[in-house]
Design an enzyme around this catalytic site. Structure first.
Site, mmCIF file in Angstrom:
data_model
loop_
_atom_site.group_PDB
_atom_site.id
_atom_site.type_symbol
_atom_site.label_atom_id
_atom_site.label_comp_id
_atom_site.label_asym_id
_atom_site.label_seq_id
_atom_site.Cartn_x
_atom_site.Cartn_y
_atom_site.Cartn_z
ATOM 1 C CG HIS A 157 8.339 -12.690 13.854
ATOM 2 N ND1 HIS A 157 7.811 -13.921 13.538
ATOM 3 C CD2 HIS A 157 9.591 -12.927 14.332
ATOM 4 C CE1 HIS A 157 8.694 -14.866 13.848
ATOM 5 N NE2 HIS A 157 9.786 -14.291 14.320
ATOM 6 C CB SER A 272 -8.465 8.335 -4.146
ATOM 7 O OG SER A 272 -9.859 8.316 -3.905
ATOM 8 C CE LYS A 278 -6.542 6.521 -0.122
ATOM 9 N NZ LYS A 278 -5.989 5.588 0.808
ATOM 10 C CD GLU A 285 -2.176 -0.994 -3.253
ATOM 11 O OE1 GLU A 285 -2.285 -0.517 -2.126
ATOM 12 O OE2 GLU A 285 -2.917 -0.674 -4.204
#
Ligand code: ARG
Length: 435
Positions: A157, A272, A278, A285
């Site tokens: 979890h 970015s 970044k 992703e």
């Protein structure tokens, strides 16, 4: 429009919109290699069965081999005006060998050609994907070898559960991919690579002439009809994509500032345009995102096939794009993920900080009491109350005195307990794993 495979019974010109709508050359040019391989076998069969003279067969074969060479060296250029790759290769062959090409299509139909070349493509791609899985597996093993003794918090979890070996975590993914590879191997083995179906009803060529070169069809209607092998591969690739997506998700979480378990190599990250600080895990992703595409491809072909009457229907042409898409996505993903795994660095200090969380050892404390004769359920409740007490009072179990501990269970001995908050002792106390 380039020369078609059909047209004799038509007097009108095909509407250009129909030509555009029905064409598949835009994507099925990827079958060129396999279509030609099938044609070379077909030439041998025609020769054996007496439909081609030795000279005609040699001419056709040489022409096909020349086109094949172009495919292999990357100089093959499909004519975008051709209806499909099968037509295009026939036309290219006619340009090379003239009239001899007219006999190639004897006792053959594109219905069979398309099934045969798609099967060959699938067998070839399965081999390539399995090779990539092996590379990926080797990178897991290398990383595990570099961090043999490292332990990490294990999660359920997404909450601290129990400490585990990093190498076991890595080999969990290795095993998933191993099963993916086995699944693909079984699919390749079960593909019925046959000839002799014709359009649907078989051909006048006796099966013994096929047998010399390839398995003759056991049921021609089935041979031209089913795309179950495409669906099976799409299913296997959807599962592989799901595994890779879960790995991507773990790595995304682990690389956050909040976790800070790992450092992903810069070569596999992006930046970015606005925020200069970044370093984003865009590759991971996309691996996660592409799982959706892989599932969609599977659903697409399942749905295309569900209502089709036997035998061939043009709907089946639409299996190619999802098939190619899934094969290409998974191949690229495996390459990238192997690179990411190979260059992954672990932040040992930070992980050790996480391993200090006493919650990770709560289950070991339960076993401690069980070993002293306390029934499991009772031990579970005792430790639950102890954990609650430490949370409520912002203290650590380790810092509690013997007397305080004995209020929860008289079996507790402080100097024994403090040894249990050790990841190594915790992982080594699990004996059930057959390594
Ligand atoms: N491009 C077609 C396909 O991929 C070839 C088969 C066409 N056959 C036919 N009877 N119209 O399915």
């Amino acid at each position: 429009m380039a020369k078609k495979f059909w047209g004799g019974r038509f007097t009108k010109k095909t509407n250009p919109l129909v030509e555009e709508f029905t064409k598949s050359i835009r994507y099925d040019y990827k079958l060129a290699d396999y279509d030609i391989s099938g044609s070379i076998i077909h030439v041998e069969i025609l020769k054996k069965a007496g439909y081609l003279t030795t000279l005609e067969a040699a001419r056709l074969k040489n022409g096909l081999i020349a086109i094949h060479k172009n495919v292999k060296d990357g100089t093959f250029r499909p004519d975008k005006n051709s209806e499909d790759i099968h037509t295009d290769i026939q036309n290219k062959l006619a340009d090379k060998v003239g009239d001899a090409a007219l006999k190639l299509h004897t006792a053959r139909s594109r219905n069979e050609q398309v099934a045969f070349s798609t099967k060959l493509y699938c067998i070839d791609m399965i081999g390539k994907i399995r090779d990539e899985i092996e590379v990926m597996d080797a990178s897991f093993e290398k990383l595990a070898g570099k961090n043999k003794t490292m332990m990490i918090p294990g999660f359920t979890h997404l909450r601290h559960a129990q400490p585990v070996y990093l190498k076991d975590y890595l080999s969990a993914y290795g095993r998933m991919l191993g099963r993916d590879s086995g699944r693909l191997e079984n699919i390749a083995k079960s593909i019925e690579l046959t000839m002799g179906a014709g359009a649907l009803a078989g051909t006048p060529i006796a099966s013994k002439f096929y047998s010399k070169y390839i398995r003759p069809t056991a049921n021609s209607l089935d041979s031209v009809s089913d795309r179950d092998f495409v669906i099976e591969i799409l299913n296997a690739l959807a599962i592989t994509g799901m595994h890779l997506s879960r790995l991507a998700e773990d790595l995304i979480i682990w690389s956050t500032k909040e976790f800070d378990f790992i450092e992903i190599d810069e070569a596999f990250c992006t930046g970015s345009s606005l925020m200069p600080q970044k370093k984003n895990p865009d590759v991971l992703e996309l691996v996660r995102g592409y799982a959706g595409r892989l599932y969609g491809n599977l659903m697409s072909v399942l749905t295309i096939m569900k209502g089709l009457p036997l035998t061939y229907n043009r709907d089946m042409q639409l299996d190619k794009e999802p098939l190619f898409s899934s094969v290409e996505i998974v191949t690229e993903e495996l390459k990238l993920m192997a690179g990411i795994i190979k260059t992954l660095r672990f932040n040992k200090a930070k992980i050790e900080e996480h391993l200090e969380d006493e919650a990770l050892y709560a289950t070991d404390l339960v076993y401690y009491l069980v070993d002293k004769g306390v029934p499991f359920k009772e031990a579970h409740a005792v430790i639950g109350r102890l954990v609650k007490h430490t949370i409520d009072n912002s203290i650590e179990i380790k810092s509690m005195s013997d007397a305080e501990l004995k209020k929860f269970s008289e079996k507790f001995v402080h100097k024994e307990i403090i040894k249990l908050f050790d990841p190594k002792i915790s992982v080594e106390s699990k004996k059930s794993i057959k390594r």
